[in-house]
Structure formats: C-alpha cells, structure tokens
Design a protein around this motif. Structure first.
Motif, PDB file in Angstrom:
ATOM      1  N   ALA A 122       0.833  -1.206   0.000  1.00 59.05           N
ATOM      2  CA  ALA A 122       0.000   0.000   0.000  1.00 59.05           C
ATOM      3  C   ALA A 122       0.866   1.253   0.000  1.00 59.05           C
ATOM      4  N   LYS A 123       1.928   1.280   0.792  1.00 65.14           N
ATOM      5  CA  LYS A 123       2.809   2.441   0.808  1.00 65.14           C
ATOM      6  C   LYS A 123       3.506   2.617  -0.533  1.00 65.14           C
ATOM      7  N   ALA A 124       3.911   1.508  -1.160  1.00 66.17           N
ATOM      8  CA  ALA A 124       4.593   1.606  -2.450  1.00 66.17           C
ATOM      9  C   ALA A 124       3.676   2.151  -3.533  1.00 66.17           C
ATOM     10  N   ASP A 125       2.367   1.857  -3.433  1.00 65.64           N
ATOM     11  CA  ASP A 125       1.437   2.292  -4.473  1.00 65.64           C
ATOM     12  C   ASP A 125       0.776   3.625  -4.174  1.00 65.64           C
ATOM     13  N   LEU A 126       0.572   3.960  -2.908  1.00 68.58           N
ATOM     14  CA  LEU A 126      -0.226   5.132  -2.551  1.00 68.58           C
ATOM     15  C   LEU A 126       0.604   6.346  -2.154  1.00 68.58           C
ATOM     16  N   THR A 151       9.531   6.573  -7.873  1.00 69.67           N
ATOM     17  CA  THR A 151       9.405   5.311  -8.601  1.00 69.67           C
ATOM     18  C   THR A 151       7.998   5.093  -9.148  1.00 69.67           C
ATOM     19  N   ASN A 152       6.968   5.424  -8.348  1.00 71.11           N
ATOM     20  CA  ASN A 152       5.604   5.240  -8.864  1.00 71.11           C
ATOM     21  C   ASN A 152       5.063   6.469  -9.586  1.00 71.11           C
ATOM     22  N   CYS A 176      -7.213   5.208  -1.942  1.00 68.53           N
ATOM     23  CA  CYS A 176      -7.237   3.994  -1.120  1.00 68.53           C
ATOM     24  C   CYS A 176      -8.390   3.078  -1.533  1.00 68.53           C
ATOM     25  N   ALA A 177      -9.549   3.661  -1.818  1.00 70.09           N
ATOM     26  CA  ALA A 177     -10.698   2.848  -2.237  1.00 70.09           C
ATOM     27  C   ALA A 177     -10.421   2.168  -3.574  1.00 70.09           C
ATOM     28  N   ARG A 178      -9.827   2.907  -4.511  1.00 68.70           N
ATOM     29  CA  ARG A 178      -9.520   2.299  -5.817  1.00 68.70           C
ATOM     30  C   ARG A 178      -8.460   1.212  -5.678  1.00 68.70           C
TER      31      ARG A 178
END
Length: 537
Positions: free
Chosen positions: A241-245, A250-251, A266-268
């Motif tokens: 979650a931290k890596a994506d949000l 990098t992201n 977060c919902a998506r």
C-alpha cells in the motif's frame, strides 16, 4: 586436482590387479605417488573426495575465536577478533582471521537457526491490522490503517490523521462494516493503544481494547515480535500500500491536494487488489470473502463509542458545543449524535456516515486546520467528520464549506423572491434576470415597480421571454430602472443579434473622474507680467 570417480576406480582396479604402485600408475596413467596416496586413504577408511586439512597458523587460536562468537551471540566482527589475536601473538593476516570467524559463525548459527512453521489460517478466524506512514497533505503527516483478512486475503486500507485510540476504534469499526461481519480474533503487534506494558515478556492488554473486542464479539491478540508467519500478511499489505499510494520517484504518483483524494485512491487500490488473482490461492479475494462470510458473526448495530470521546447532539444550526464554544459539523448530521474528543490542540468530531460509497477513509479538510470528513462505505459505520482547532468562549469555529445552502457567508441572508400573486408569478417566470431586477429595484427604492413588471410581462409576450430576461439582467447590473430603459435595452439586444455581435460588454458607468467640460489647462501657459503683480512690503 581431485580425481573423478571413474579415475579412482581405474586406480584401485589397476593396483588390485598388479599389487604394485608403479605398475598401477602406468596402467591408470597417473603418478605413482598419487596411487600410493589413494591406496593409503582407502586402507585407512577415509573418503577419497574429502580434502585433508593441513595445519594452519590460526588453529591454536580457534578456541578463543569460538569463545568470542559465543559471548557476542554471533555478532562480533572479524576485525575486532583479529586485533585481540594479534595481541595474543598471532602473526597471520586479517584475511585468515576473517575466514576462521566466518566458519565458526556458520557453525554457531547452524545449531540456533529458528525454523518457522507455516501458518495455515482458518476461515472466519483472524483479522490482522497494522499502521503505515502515509503521504503528507499540506505538509501534515497522515497514517494508513491496513487490515488483512487472513483466509480470504481481503484487504482494507483507510487513511487517518493519527494512531490514537479513537482513530483506531473508528478505523476498526469501518473495516468490520466494509467486510460485513466480524471474525473471532483481531491480531496486531504491541502499540501503546493495545498493550499498556509487559510483565515477564507477557503483554498486558489495554482495558478499552478488551471492551472493544467484547462489543464486537472478538478477541484482541498481539503477536510475538519478529514473527513473520503470524503477522506477515498485513506487513506485506502495508508495504504494498505504501509503495502504491505514497508519492515517490518510482511510482510517479502526484501529491494529494486533500484527504478526499487520498480516500479515493485507497478505495480504488483496495478494489483493484481484492479483484485480482492472489498468488497463493489463485482466486479473487472478493470471491473468497463471500465464502468466508458464512463463518463470520454479525456486527452490533451500535459502534463501540467509549474510546471516541463524549457524546454531543448536533443542533439545527449544524454545530456542537464543546467547552462553551460552538464548532460546525458537515451537512447531513442535524439532530444526530456525534462524539467529540480532544487530541493535542484539536477537537476531533466522529459520527456515522451519511452517504454510501465504494470505500472508506477521511474526506476533506478545513480552513481552520480542520481535518478529515466522512469515510464513505457501502454500509453504515463510524467516520471522522472534521477536526477543528480548539478555541475559547466567544470565538466559535464555523467553516463556510459546512453551509453550502448559505452563499451569503457570514453576512445577512440575501432576500429570495417568493411570488404571492399571479402577476408576480408571471414576472418571475421570465427567468433569473427578472428576479435579479426585482431585488435590485427594491433595494434602490425604484418607483412604480409593479407597473414596470407588467410592462416587462407584455414585452415578454411580444419579443420573447429570453430577450426580456437578458434585458432585465442587464438593467439590474447597470442600474437602469427608467420607464423606457427596458424597451431600449431590448431594442439594443435585437440590433446586436442582427449584426451577429455579442450584446454583453464591459459596463460603462459614469463617474466624476472623466468629464466633457473644457478644462483650464490652457490658462497655465499665460504668465503674469511683473507690472501686473502687486508688490507688497
């Protein structure tokens, strides 16, 4: 160079055939000394493939190295050991010491290596949760509450401002209502909100967490430190979650302008991961959750509110009172109960959700340092409605965003036209320009307003309501309320439309800064002669 198994068999066969090392060497194609060495090793019962260790200069010091490794628990460095060995008389290189220390450490760890037993979760038993550092919003830190249902691998991520007991209670209640039921056990690590102290390495549970578990029919458990098998699932959830949000290089995710954007993200994210094949089960977590619901027990209708603070009732003016100070609340909570608590220099207001949505999390922010508003989920649950800076009596905290139906702001409410007669209804039916004209005309005390309204109704029946409505709007803007002003503006609009040009333009308002009266600038060039001046002593 060590001989292969086929070469060794040739050497042994040749020696057994001839009984002479020289003759066996000629038959096997090797040196006679090699034949003698392997024959001696065979007669002694040794292994031909095993190398014979030769005496080394560090051998007398191996006992001391083992002692240091044992005393340090396998943490001692080789350079530290080498300095001590040199002081004891060792003359070898540091490379020799490093090799010896590494070999002894491997032997020491071999007998003390921890073996993990795979944990096979049962359906309906375990829900794990943990916290992760979220992105910064307007320079303020946020937290990501991550929950993981162990059997179905169903994940929930909710943003929050802090990790206090009240925020934890709201997030747990929202998570359980997103899932739709409650498991038997709630598992986490040992934060201060769950474990108050340790006695003989036994965690002492927080009394309010025990009451929370009883309220939802769950048992709150804490895991052993450094135990990936029991809590590794939620740890991975936090990491992913931290890596994506959280925005990183990098992201390439852009920064969040508000907590509402973080809530939607977060919902998506949860929707995506819960409808994707899991690597371990090769099934969708959302589908597995439907099966696991049969093993879960129902939730109580009322949330656990003891940790949320003191109960307050929202008035018709959308405010609550705390310490004789009024604080505003977002729309939709009039006449309902909310819970208030003080965290630092802020008043946290928590209540039930009022709108359905796909996921949960804080929403919005306040101009007074306010914080998250409602968490939107598909079912009822607790949500942090707002955060206000604490104030003193006589200085209420009112947020304009909480009163969208009052566009006048803090000033008096603007009048709204409410027709009482048939003529008034026909006039206001012309359009919004008619209402604007009536409000401005009444405010400036225009005479014969009703007669002019009747004239506007007649014009609307002749030239169309759209043109008259536009003319009334222009008349209200420029303050033209004369008898013939409305007809003149309608004629101007008709000519402008015929010429295919826009009728609207900058307002021309006459003032005293510009005048058509000739000035006296030309008199400045005429200078008085000395004889015309009156000289006085």
């Amino acid at each position: 160079m060590a001989k292969s198994d086929a070469e060794l068999m040739d050497i042994f066969h040749a020696y057994d055939l001839t009984g002479c090392a020289w003759s066996a060497a000629q038959l096997a194609g090797c040196d006679p000394k090699t034949v003698q060495r392997y024959i001696a090793l065979r007669d002694a019962g040794g292994l031909p493939a095993e190398r014979v260790s030769r005496p080394r200069s560090i051998d007398p010091f191996l006992v001391k190295i083992e002692e240091k490794v044992e005393r340090s628990g396998g943490k001692v460095r080789a350079d530290v050991v080498h300095k001590d060995l040199v002081a004891m008389g060792f003359r070898g290189s540091e490379r020799t010491t490093r090799r010896a220390v590494a070999a002894i450490k491997d032997s020491w760890r071999a007998g003390r290596r921890r073996v993990y037993r795979p944990w096979i979760p049962e359906p309906g038993m375990w829900l794990q949760w943990d916290w992760g550092e979220g992105p910064r919003i307007a320079g303020r830190r946020t937290q990501l509450f991550c929950a993981w249902l162990a059997w179905s691998k169903f994940r929930v991520v909710l943003p929050s401002w802090d990790q206090t007991l009240g925020s934890l209670t709201a997030c747990l209640d929202a998570t359980l209502r997103i899932i739709g039921a409650a498991p038997t056990y709630l598992l986490t690590d040992n934060p201060r909100t769950v474990t108050v102290e340790h006695i003989a390495k036994i965690p002492v549970r927080h009394p309010q967490m025990v009451e929370l578990g009883r309220h939802y029919g769950c048992v709150v458990h804490t895991c052993e430190p450094f135990d990936p098998e029991s809590k590794g699932g939620v740890e991975n959830t936090v990491k992913i979650a931290k890596a994506d949000l959280v925005p990183t290089t990098t992201n390439l995710r852009s920064a969040y302008g508000s907590v509402a954007e973080l809530e939607d993200a977060c919902a998506r994210w949860a929707e995506q991961v819960n409808h994707r094949l899991h690597r371990a089960t090769h099934r969708l977590p959302a589908h597995m959750l439907q099966e696991e619901l049969a093993r879960l027990h129902p939730l109580p209708a009322e949330p656990y509110a003891l940790a949320l603070g003191e109960e307050r009732l929202v008035g018709e003016d959308r405010t609550v009172r705390w310490g004789d100070v009024r604080y505003s609340v977002p729309p939709g909570h009039e006449g309902r109960k909310v819970w208030c608590r003080v965290h630092g220099d802020e008043l946290v207001i928590v209540g039930r959700r009022t709108q359905p949505g796909p996921g949960g999390g804080p929403d919005g922010g306040g101009p007074d340092g306010g914080g998250p508003a409602e968490q939107q989920t598909g079912s009822a649950g607790l949500a942090e409605l707002w955060r206000h800076r604490l104030s003193t009596p006589g200085r209420p905290r009112i947020v304009e965003a909480h009163y969208p139906d009052h566009p006048g702001g803090n000033g008096p409410r603007q009048p709204r036209a409410r027709p009482q007669t048939r003529a008034e209804e026909r006039f206001l039916a012309i359009g919004p320009g008619a209402e604007a004209w009536l409000i401005e005309a009444a405010a400036t005390g225009v005479a014969r307003i009703r007669a002019k309204m009747a004239r506007a109704i007649e014009l609307a029946s002749l030239v169309g309501a759209e043109r008259v409505d536009a003319a009334l709007g222009l008349a209200a803007i420029h303050g033209r309320f004369g008898e013939s002003d409305l007809a003149s503006i309608c004629d101007h609009l008709a000519r402008s439309s015929a010429a295919a040009g826009p009728a609207a333009g900058p307002a021309a308002i006459a003032d005293e800064k510009h005048s058509a009266q000739p000035g006296t600038a030309s008199w400045a060039a005429i200078r008085a002669t000395p004889k015309d001046r009156k000289i006085t002593n």
